[in-house]
Design an enzyme around this catalytic site. Structure first.
Site, short mmCIF file in Angstrom:
data_model
loop_
_atom_site.label_atom_id
_atom_site.label_comp_id
_atom_site.label_asym_id
_atom_site.label_seq_id
_atom_site.Cartn_x
_atom_site.Cartn_y
_atom_site.Cartn_z
CG HIS A 115 -1.69 1.24 1.43
ND1 HIS A 115 -2.83 1.53 0.72
CD2 HIS A 115 -1.49 2.30 2.26
CE1 HIS A 115 -3.30 2.71 1.10
NE2 HIS A 115 -2.51 3.20 2.03
CG HIS A 120 0.42 6.52 0.47
ND1 HIS A 120 -0.45 7.58 0.47
CD2 HIS A 120 -0.13 5.59 1.30
CE1 HIS A 120 -1.48 7.32 1.26
NE2 HIS A 120 -1.32 6.12 1.77
CD GLU A 160 -4.90 6.09 2.41
OE1 GLU A 160 -4.95 5.19 1.53
OE2 GLU A 160 -3.96 6.18 3.20
CB SER A 179 -2.16 -0.22 -2.79
OG SER A 179 -3.17 0.27 -1.92
#
Length: 281
Positions: A115, A120, A160, A179
């Site tokens: 993730h 990110h 997110e 992700s």
């Protein structure tokens, strides 16, 4: 500071990473935003992003610093919303280093290295997105608890799970989407509800944590999202304003008209002049 400790991953962990890496990389050209796709080859070239290798946070952190000044800091688990957002104000992203269980390579209940590094990191290398992320952090400093919750919700629906416009298409820029093999496809299908990014509404939207989002918010651009966030931050009741000094890597508190006047004088910017005039009203 001290270098980030390097982690020796097992063969099973590398296999799990490889599965996630391969499946997501196939989707990025058609589902990810331009900024993500622009940076990803650079991460492959300079940071060891490969199907058979889990990159190390120290290498990535050095790369990000040269791009936008962002740094990674390892963390063992979830932080409070206030502490996590405060890190963004200093261009620090707290990242985990563990990886999801091999039995479920396409799902993780908490943020893991897949993730963090696939979702990110690529966007933190983009200057416009980095500034937007930092603005959320700056807005959190000194904010009351109820506004911390609102800012955490804004973070959820942007950093997110955000979507953005690219011409006539929608693309994903949120790390939770980039992700997740399943949700990356789902978010751009006809199934979820799509709404424009309006922070007064977005900041109070309820959301599930363990299932696909029923609603996503679309930003016109990172610049547009940043401007909306700055306006939203002006509604937060706190006795001071703040700005980040990239030269000293410090947060400067602006709590009176003289300090704002000095700031406006040192940086000849129309935006800051407007800020100063608004403060004097």
């Amino acid at each position: 500071g001290q270098p980030i400790p390097r982690v020796t991953y097992t063969e099973e962990e590398k296999k799990t990473w490889g599965t996630v890496f391969r499946e997501l990389k196939n989707l990025y050209p058609t589902h990810a935003c331009y900024e993500h796709n622009h940076v990803f080859p650079l991460l492959e070239k300079y940071c060891g992003y490969r199907e058979d290798n889990i990159p190390q946070l120290e290498d990535i952190s050095k790369f990000l610093q040269t791009c936008t000044g962002f740094r990674l800091r390892p963390v063992a688990g979830l932080l409070s919303s206030r502490d996590f957002l405060a890190g963004l104000a200093f261009r620090v992203f707290h990242s985990t280093q563990y990886i999801r269980h091999a039995s479920k390579p396409m799902y993780t209940p908490e943020p893991d290295i897949c993730h963090e590094l696939l979702g990110h990191v690529p966007l933190f290398a983009d200057p416009s997105f980095a500034q937007f992320s930092q603005e959320i952090g700056l807005a959190s400093l000194g904010a009351p608890d109820d506004f911390i919750e609102k800012l955490a919700t804004v973070y959820w629906f942007t950093v997110e799970f955000g979507l953005c416009k690219e011409g006539d298409s929608l693309k994903a820029y949120g790390a939770g989407l980039l992700s997740s093999f399943g949700e990356l496809q789902y978010c751009l299908s006809s199934k979820p509800e799509i709404q424009p990014l309006l922070l007064e509404k977005t900041s109070v939207q309820k959301y599930p944590v363990t299932e696909f989002q029923p609603v996503y918010y679309v930003a016109e651009s990172f610049q547009d999202a940043k401007e909306k966030l700055r306006k939203f931050a002006q509604t937060i009741p706190r006795p001071f304003s703040v700005r980040y000094n990239p030269y000293t890597q410090r947060i400067e508190v602006l709590d009176n008209a003289k300090q704002l006047k000095n700031l406006a004088d040192t940086i000849n910017s129309k935006e800051l002049q407007i800020c100063y005039l608004e403060f004097l009203k």
